[in-house]
Design an enzyme around this catalytic site. Structure first.
Site, PDB file in Angstrom:
ATOM      1  N   SER A 120      16.073  66.520  -0.117  1.00 47.19           N
ATOM      2  CA  SER A 120      15.074  66.206   0.906  1.00 47.19           C
ATOM      3  C   SER A 120      14.929  67.427   1.804  1.00 47.19           C
ATOM      4  CB  SER A 120      15.541  65.005   1.716  1.00 47.19           C
ATOM      5  OG  SER A 120      14.739  64.852   2.852  1.00 47.19           O
TER       6      SER A 120
ATOM      7  N   GLY B  32      13.529  62.592  -0.234  1.00 45.78           N
ATOM      8  CA  GLY B  32      14.736  62.139  -0.915  1.00 45.78           C
ATOM      9  C   GLY B  32      14.592  60.731  -1.462  1.00 45.78           C
ATOM     10  N   THR B  33      13.948  59.869  -0.703  1.00 48.38           N
ATOM     11  CA  THR B  33      13.777  58.480  -1.145  1.00 48.38           C
ATOM     12  C   THR B  33      12.937  58.420  -2.417  1.00 48.38           C
ATOM     13  OG1 THR B  33      14.049  57.547   1.063  1.00 48.38           O
ATOM     14  CG2 THR B  33      12.782  56.245  -0.508  1.00 48.38           C
TER      15      THR B  33
ATOM     16  N   ASN C  59      26.086  60.490   3.616  1.00 52.56           N
ATOM     17  CA  ASN C  59      25.331  60.816   4.824  1.00 52.56           C
ATOM     18  C   ASN C  59      25.988  60.310   6.103  1.00 52.56           C
ATOM     19  OD1 ASN C  59      24.448  58.449   3.249  1.00 52.56           O
ATOM     20  ND2 ASN C  59      23.280  57.951   5.076  1.00 52.56           N
TER      21      ASN C  59
ATOM     22  N   THR D  99      -2.356  65.516  -6.104  1.00 56.05           N
ATOM     23  CA  THR D  99      -2.573  66.911  -5.717  1.00 56.05           C
ATOM     24  C   THR D  99      -1.356  67.446  -4.985  1.00 56.05           C
ATOM     25  OG1 THR D  99      -4.954  66.577  -5.581  1.00 56.05           O
ATOM     26  CG2 THR D  99      -4.048  68.451  -4.357  1.00 56.05           C
TER      27      THR D  99
ATOM     28  N   GLN E 179      22.412  65.304   1.388  1.00 54.97           N
ATOM     29  CA  GLN E 179      23.200  65.807   2.517  1.00 54.97           C
ATOM     30  C   GLN E 179      23.908  67.125   2.213  1.00 54.97           C
ATOM     31  OE1 GLN E 179      23.438  64.758   5.648  1.00 54.97           O
ATOM     32  NE2 GLN E 179      21.981  63.108   5.285  1.00 54.97           N
TER      33      GLN E 179
ATOM     34  N   CYS F  24      23.165  47.825  15.551  1.00 54.00           N
ATOM     35  CA  CYS F  24      22.301  47.628  16.705  1.00 54.00           C
ATOM     36  C   CYS F  24      21.353  48.794  16.916  1.00 54.00           C
ATOM     37  CB  CYS F  24      23.139  47.395  17.960  1.00 54.00           C
ATOM     38  SG  CYS F  24      23.603  45.666  18.124  1.00 54.00           S
TER      39      CYS F  24
ATOM     40  N   HIS G  60      13.588  68.066   4.748  1.00 51.42           N
ATOM     41  CA  HIS G  60      13.788  68.074   6.208  1.00 51.42           C
ATOM     42  C   HIS G  60      15.255  68.044   6.608  1.00 51.42           C
ATOM     43  CE1 HIS G  60      14.680  63.762   7.254  1.00 51.42           C
ATOM     44  NE2 HIS G  60      14.204  63.577   6.038  1.00 51.42           N
TER      45      HIS G  60
END
Lengths: 153, 401
Positions: free
Chosen positions: B205, B73-74, B153, B243, B185, B331, B207
């Site tokens: 994406s 996706g990126t 997302n 490839t 998403q 965090c 995955h």
């Protein structure tokens, strides 16, 4: 990501709570970090007789708060002053690199409690000690340069 | 209760479906040839990649030649934004996006600003919705590209992308404006027909829909001006050199087909579980708030703020109880700022730090929801008992800690 000792302190934190007639109270809070540590001390014969903490924060913030109460309990004021954030992290077997600055503030909170006791700080202040940034933020700004949170969908 | 493993972070990633893995395996060892080779195993790989491209195109409602396989996706977002912006920079240098995009879009826009483009970041309302009038007002005669995500997302809000795209095209003054959507998403739950959406570019994406990591799709409408961001060989129609990852391409297509076939049933299942989870949390735990849109949200997304406690602390406790979820608290990621998406909806940094995201998947069960609902109240209660914010509330009802 956390050591077993950090998780142990996080799961079974020592000395949680407050001391209503505390001799010194120290608060460290950051609206950016989202960590807030409040430490209460009771002084007896120039030693820390009792110490309690309240913490809003992540695992590291809670574990370091718990650890410092164990490290300084019974110590003299001077000995307690010698305990640094780094020493707390070391005693916990280290913290993840990203947590060293963000969530490792327990020694600072304790030093503020000592300041409070020794009259150097805003003793027994009723004023909010927390910075104003903790209120609602507009949230309409452009994304800032600081937006570095790694991609995580 | 016995220790369980409950995975509720499907917005982060999903397990590869067994049938997808099976479809991929031959292309690692048996038919390992380079698709550019004229010999047998090369042609076997070529055939598999062509079939996969046809499968993806049929689900997107486009031509096979409009499908570019990428590394995720990126990369798709980067290629779309940079590829279109650089191709159109003589026509105009203005780009429009929203403040709640994924960093793959936001940081790419910031990069484009550094090289001479101007970017308007549209704000969102309290539910995370982009306002169509804001979009229309932002369009200038310099605007060449708009990128608005299909679904967020973090908070799951679904944007009316087809309306945006239609309006943008109608309001374009001079050059034709290109519309890109990050649909990462939405793949397993929303219709991805590119003509219905009215988009020129769309990112996926693999995955996120039970395909392999390291694989993505960029839909690029025929005739769209585009400068490849990865140069080299002539693969992917000269638009993405290198490839082909044949096993990955086969896996992506198999997973997307599975997602399309199961879309309705899976959405229904997820939504039922999600609603049960949201309702359970909001009724069983005081001072909890749903983030995102109450109805226009991904059927698998529940994002909730637990006032007075920090998200990562809840997550750690959940993990100790076998539950995997995620948090909008910085965090978790070890950086300082809380979620830019939650802040964009106008909530305080404190509430953003107090958020958790549960994203359910087809394999989650009612028992698992009940398990989460059984452990969560105790965790929150324990953490609140040590929170200075709770003590402050009890003392003066406010944030005067």
């Amino acid at each position: 990501m956390y050591s077993d000792l950090v998780l142990e302190h996080f799961s079974n934190p020592r000395n949680v709570g407050s001391i209503p007639d505390a001799d010194g109270v120290g608060l460290i809070g950051s609206s950016i970090c989202g960590d807030m540590i409040k430490i209460f001390i009771k002084v007896k014969d120039n030693r820390i007789g009792d110490i309690r903490f309240q913490t809003f924060g992540c695992g590291a913030a809670i574990a370091t708060s718990s650890m410092i109460t164990e490290m300084v309990k019974g110590k003299t004021m001077e000995e307690a002053r010698g305990v640094t954030n780094e020493a707390v992290a070391e005693a916990l077997g280290g913290l993840p690199p990203g947590k060293m600055h963000c969530s490792n503030l327990a020694a600072d909170a304790m030093n503020k409690a000592l300041d409070d006791y020794e009259g150097k700080g805003p003793r027994k202040s009723r004023k909010p000690l927390i910075d104003k940034g903790f209120g609602v933020r507009g949230g309409r700004e452009m994304p800032s340069e600081e937006m570095k949170r790694p991609p995580e969908r | 209760m016995e220790r369980k493993t409950v995975y509720m972070d499907h917005a982060a990633t999903t397990p590869v479906h067994p049938s997808v893995l099976e479809a991929m395996l031959p292309y690692f060892s048996r038919s390992y040839g380079n698709p550019s080779g004229i010999y047998g195993i090369g042609q076997e790989a070529r055939k598999a990649a062509d079939e996969a491209r046809a499968t993806v195109s049929s689900i997107l409602g486009c031509r096979p030649s409009e499908v570019i396989f990428t590394s995720g996706g990126t990369e798709s977002d980067n290629a779309a934004l940079k590829g279109a912006a650089f191709a159109l920079k003589e026509e105009g240098n203005h780009i429009i996006t929203s403040t709640i995009e994924h960093h793959a879009v936001l940081n790419t826009c910031q990069y484009l600003e550094k090289v001479g483009f101007e970017v308007t970041y549209l704000s969102v309302d309290q539910f995370g919705m982009v306002n169509i009038e804001d979009l229309e007002k932002a369009i200038t005669d310099k605007t060449v590209l708009i990128s608005i995500m299909l679904a967020n997302n973090e908070i799951g809000t679904i944007e009316p992308v087809s309306e945006f795209a239609k309006s943008a095209k109608a309001n374009a003054e001079h050059s034709r404006i290109l519309f890109h959507t990050d649909a990462v998403q939405g793949a397993s739950v929303l219709d991805l027909d590119v003509d219905k959406l009215g988009v020129d570019m769309l990112s996926l994406s693999a995955h996120k829909f039970h395909g392999p990591k390291g694989m993505g799709v960029l839909y690029l409408r025929e005739g769209t001006r585009f400068i490849p961001q990865q140069t080299g060989g002539a693969q992917e129609g000269n638009r993405r050199a290198g490839t082909e990852n044949v096993a990955g391409i086969v896996g992506t297509a198999a997973a997307l087909r599975l997602a399309a076939e199961n879309r309705e049933a899976s959405s229904r299942h997820c939504q039922r579980l999600r609603d049960r989870l949201i309702e359970g949390i909001l009724t069983r735990i005081e001072d909890t708030y749903l983030n995102g849109h109450p109805t226009l949200r991904l059927p698998n997304n529940a994002n909730i703020s637990f006032r007075y406690v920090e998200g990562e602390a809840i997550l750690l406790n959940l993990d100790l109880q076998g539950v995997s979820a995620s948090s909008g608290s910085a965090c978790t990621a070890g950086t300082e700022e809380p979620s830019h998406v939650l802040l964009a909806t106008g909530i305080s940094p404190e509430m953003a730090h107090s958020s958790l995201r549960f994203s359910v998947g087809p394999a989650n069960t009612d028992d698992e929801i009940e398990y989460v609902l059984s452990v969560l109240p105790g965790i929150v209660e324990r953490l609140r008992a040590m929170s200075p914010l709770v003590a402050a509330r009890e003392r003066n009802g406010g944030n005067d800690v």
